[in-house]
Motif scaffolding. Structure first.
Motif, PDB file in Angstrom:
ATOM      1  N   ASP A  55      26.516  61.339 -61.277  1.00  0.00           N
ATOM      2  CA  ASP A  55      26.259  61.749 -59.898  1.00  0.00           C
ATOM      3  C   ASP A  55      25.261  60.811 -59.235  1.00  0.00           C
ATOM      4  N   ASP A  56      24.313  60.330 -60.013  1.00  0.00           N
ATOM      5  CA  ASP A  56      23.270  59.460 -59.492  1.00  0.00           C
ATOM      6  C   ASP A  56      23.717  58.007 -59.673  1.00  0.00           C
ATOM      7  N   LEU A  57      23.987  57.334 -58.562  1.00  0.00           N
ATOM      8  CA  LEU A  57      24.562  55.992 -58.612  1.00  0.00           C
ATOM      9  C   LEU A  57      23.518  54.876 -58.600  1.00  0.00           C
ATOM     10  N   LEU A  58      22.234  55.206 -58.503  1.00  0.00           N
ATOM     11  CA  LEU A  58      21.230  54.169 -58.318  1.00  0.00           C
ATOM     12  C   LEU A  58      21.221  53.149 -59.457  1.00  0.00           C
ATOM     13  N   SER A  59      21.196  53.606 -60.699  1.00  0.00           N
ATOM     14  CA  SER A  59      21.128  52.655 -61.809  1.00  0.00           C
ATOM     15  C   SER A  59      22.367  51.773 -61.866  1.00  0.00           C
ATOM     16  N   THR A  60      23.515  52.336 -61.508  1.00  0.00           N
ATOM     17  CA  THR A  60      24.753  51.547 -61.470  1.00  0.00           C
ATOM     18  C   THR A  60      24.666  50.452 -60.412  1.00  0.00           C
ATOM     19  N   LEU A  61      24.201  50.812 -59.227  1.00  0.00           N
ATOM     20  CA  LEU A  61      24.068  49.828 -58.151  1.00  0.00           C
ATOM     21  C   LEU A  61      23.048  48.748 -58.510  1.00  0.00           C
ATOM     22  N   SER A  80      36.738  63.618 -56.286  1.00  0.00           N
ATOM     23  CA  SER A  80      37.701  64.716 -56.428  1.00  0.00           C
ATOM     24  C   SER A  80      37.788  65.041 -57.909  1.00  0.00           C
ATOM     25  N   GLY A  81      38.759  65.809 -58.288  1.00  0.00           N
ATOM     26  CA  GLY A  81      38.919  66.149 -59.696  1.00  0.00           C
ATOM     27  C   GLY A  81      39.720  65.117 -60.463  1.00  0.00           C
ATOM     28  N   GLY A  82      39.814  63.903 -59.929  1.00  0.00           N
ATOM     29  CA  GLY A  82      40.590  62.859 -60.576  1.00  0.00           C
ATOM     30  C   GLY A  82      41.901  62.572 -59.870  1.00  0.00           C
ATOM     31  N   CYS A  83      42.182  63.326 -58.806  1.00  0.00           N
ATOM     32  CA  CYS A  83      43.458  63.192 -58.102  1.00  0.00           C
ATOM     33  C   CYS A  83      43.552  61.909 -57.288  1.00  0.00           C
ATOM     34  N   VAL A  84      42.431  61.444 -56.718  1.00  0.00           N
ATOM     35  CA  VAL A  84      42.502  60.364 -55.740  1.00  0.00           C
ATOM     36  C   VAL A  84      41.667  59.142 -56.101  1.00  0.00           C
ATOM     37  N   GLU A  85      40.944  59.191 -57.210  1.00  0.00           N
ATOM     38  CA  GLU A  85      39.991  58.127 -57.509  1.00  0.00           C
ATOM     39  C   GLU A  85      40.636  56.744 -57.580  1.00  0.00           C
ATOM     40  N   ALA A  86      41.791  56.625 -58.192  1.00  0.00           N
ATOM     41  CA  ALA A  86      42.444  55.313 -58.301  1.00  0.00           C
ATOM     42  C   ALA A  86      42.817  54.776 -56.924  1.00  0.00           C
ATOM     43  N   ALA A  87      43.326  55.645 -56.053  1.00  0.00           N
ATOM     44  CA  ALA A  87      43.701  55.221 -54.698  1.00  0.00           C
ATOM     45  C   ALA A  87      42.460  54.825 -53.897  1.00  0.00           C
ATOM     46  N   VAL A  88      41.376  55.575 -54.055  1.00  0.00           N
ATOM     47  CA  VAL A  88      40.136  55.257 -53.349  1.00  0.00           C
ATOM     48  C   VAL A  88      39.593  53.914 -53.827  1.00  0.00           C
ATOM     49  N   ALA A  89      39.645  53.675 -55.133  1.00  0.00           N
ATOM     50  CA  ALA A  89      39.156  52.403 -55.669  1.00  0.00           C
ATOM     51  C   ALA A  89      39.944  51.229 -55.098  1.00  0.00           C
ATOM     52  N   ALA A  90      41.260  51.377 -54.981  1.00  0.00           N
ATOM     53  CA  ALA A  90      42.090  50.315 -54.417  1.00  0.00           C
ATOM     54  C   ALA A  90      41.724  50.050 -52.962  1.00  0.00           C
ATOM     55  N   GLU A  91      41.511  51.119 -52.193  1.00  0.00           N
ATOM     56  CA  GLU A  91      41.121  50.959 -50.791  1.00  0.00           C
ATOM     57  C   GLU A  91      39.740  50.310 -50.688  1.00  0.00           C
ATOM     58  N   ALA A  92      38.861  50.649 -51.610  1.00  0.00           N
ATOM     59  CA  ALA A  92      37.510  50.088 -51.576  1.00  0.00           C
ATOM     60  C   ALA A  92      37.533  48.590 -51.829  1.00  0.00           C
ATOM     61  N   SER A 148      32.691  48.324 -57.442  1.00  0.00           N
ATOM     62  CA  SER A 148      32.173  46.963 -57.368  1.00  0.00           C
ATOM     63  C   SER A 148      33.282  45.983 -57.031  1.00  0.00           C
ATOM     64  N   SER A 149      32.895  44.761 -56.658  1.00  0.00           N
ATOM     65  CA  SER A 149      33.857  43.730 -56.303  1.00  0.00           C
ATOM     66  C   SER A 149      34.697  43.274 -57.489  1.00  0.00           C
ATOM     67  N   SER A 150      34.293  43.636 -58.707  1.00  0.00           N
ATOM     68  CA  SER A 150      35.101  43.291 -59.879  1.00  0.00           C
ATOM     69  C   SER A 150      35.927  44.469 -60.377  1.00  0.00           C
ATOM     70  N   GLY A 151      35.931  45.576 -59.596  1.00  0.00           N
ATOM     71  CA  GLY A 151      36.779  46.708 -59.944  1.00  0.00           C
ATOM     72  C   GLY A 151      36.116  47.791 -60.768  1.00  0.00           C
ATOM     73  N   ASP A 152      34.807  47.678 -61.010  1.00  0.00           N
ATOM     74  CA  ASP A 152      34.095  48.745 -61.726  1.00  0.00           C
ATOM     75  C   ASP A 152      34.006  49.978 -60.836  1.00  0.00           C
ATOM     76  N   VAL A 153      34.046  51.138 -61.462  1.00  0.00           N
ATOM     77  CA  VAL A 153      33.988  52.408 -60.725  1.00  0.00           C
ATOM     78  C   VAL A 153      32.955  53.311 -61.373  1.00  0.00           C
ATOM     79  N   GLN A 154      32.172  53.997 -60.555  1.00  0.00           N
ATOM     80  CA  GLN A 154      31.221  54.986 -61.061  1.00  0.00           C
ATOM     81  C   GLN A 154      31.105  56.106 -60.042  1.00  0.00           C
ATOM     82  N   GLY A 155      31.038  57.353 -60.545  1.00  0.00           N
ATOM     83  CA  GLY A 155      31.004  58.515 -59.675  1.00  0.00           C
ATOM     84  C   GLY A 155      32.407  58.986 -59.354  1.00  0.00           C
ATOM     85  N   TYR A 156      32.538  60.147 -58.726  1.00  0.00           N
ATOM     86  CA  TYR A 156      33.857  60.653 -58.368  1.00  0.00           C
ATOM     87  C   TYR A 156      33.789  61.585 -57.162  1.00  0.00           C
TER      88      TYR A 156
END
Length: 322
Positions: A20-26, A69-81, A59-67
């Motif tokens: 939930d806390d994205l600071l360390s990832t960023l 939804s319940g997993g329904c849209v994360e892949a689509a959101v990552a592609a848009e990002a 991230s610009s290299s395709g890393d993902v952290q946080g979510y």
């Protein structure tokens, strides 16, 4: 930079959703020289598995952290990002009932809107969050839903539907624990897994702290010295597990007279009346005693140290400030 057509598939086990806390990832991505986009859940109609304001970083290299939804849209959101990082244009994504994205529907039956925008200056973004964290201050991220422009403020502005979205960040919960028994150690071990910071008090205790606590957050000075320097804000809980009546009451009195949101004393139920009488004699007002929990922890039939620690963390979670 990886484009949306070359996005690596998300992991089969969504460990990214445990954050939930994205600071360390960023901070890590910044150190690695990566760019980042932020996706925020800005609107909910009906049901949603995640609360408003939930975030996902890409991230610009395709890393993902946080979510979001319940997993329904994360892949689509990552592609848009990733596309967002290429064209630097924000986008508002709608998913669920009535959404034009017919191939992505939510199992909860609701509809959500997710706003995706690039973080224009990741270093500045991270610095603002880190400084607020270090000072234990609340901070808000204000996003223009038309332009994607973001800025931080220490005031508490309100969101404007369809125009401005405000994401409020509070300091991490902190629990000050006094003691040295197995329950104390179990609590110190479990708390960080819930993103709860820990401070250990053990007057005249061993020179070296237990393995799960760093020296900076271990205070073995005499109780009067330790308590005089202890800052207890509204995001801090205090639990005294020393099994010494005088020490427990001294710590509880200090905590109840502070901004700490939750105070607990470990012990048997037969001692409750005596402890309440002692606290009232020490000048603690009846309404202040409402944030005191005797005995410490929710009643989950806990029997061993780890279970008792879990009951205390459940209580901290239940009473945390909104």
């Amino acid at each position: 930079m990886m484009g949306p057509d070359r996005l690596a598939p998300l992991p089969q086990w969504p460990e990214y959703g445990l954050t939930d806390d994205l600071l360390s990832t960023l901070e890590t991505w910044l150190a690695q020289g990566k760019q980042a986009a932020l996706a925020t859940l800005v609107s909910i109609t009906g049901s949603s598995p995640r609360p408003l304001g939930s975030e996902m970083a890409i991230s610009s290299s395709g890393d993902v952290q946080g979510y979001v939804s319940g997993g329904c849209v994360e892949a689509a959101v990552a592609a848009e990002a990733l596309q967002c990082l290429q064209d630097r244009a924000p986008r508002l994504l709608d998913y669920g009932a009535g959404s034009p994205v017919l191939d992505i529907q939510l199992t909860c039956g609701g509809r959500i809107s997710i706003f995706v925008r690039p973080i224009a200056n990741l270093a500045t973004h991270v610095e603002a969050l880190r400084n607020a964290r270090a000072g234990r201050q609340a901070i808000a991220l204000v996003t223009d839903l038309q332009t994607g422009i973001m800025h931080f403020t220490h005031t508490q502005p309100l969101s404007e539907e369809g125009k401005i979205f405000v994401r409020h960040y509070s300091p991490p919960l902190r629990i000050v624990v006094a003691g040295g028994d197995p329950v104390t150690l179990a609590l110190l071990k479990l708390a960080p897994q819930f993103n709860i910071e820990t401070v250990l008090l053990r007057p005249l205790g061993p020179a070296v702290p237990p393995s799960m606590v760093d020296a900076e957050h271990y205070d073995r000075r005499r109780l009067t010295e330790a308590l005089s320097d202890l800052t207890l804000d509204r995001w801090t809980a205090v639990y005294t597990l020393t099994h010494d009546a005088h020490t427990d009451l001294t710590i509880a009195t200090r905590a109840l007279n502070s901004d700490a949101f939750c105070v607990g004393i470990l012990g048997s139920r037969r001692k409750i009346a005596g402890r309440l009488a002692a606290l009232k004699a020490a000048g603690i007002a009846t309404d202040t005693l409402e944030k005191l929990h005797l005995p410490a922890g929710l009643d989950i039939n806990a029997r061993n140290p780890m279970e008792i620690a879990l009951s205390i963390l459940s209580q901290v979670t239940a009473y945390r400030p909104s």
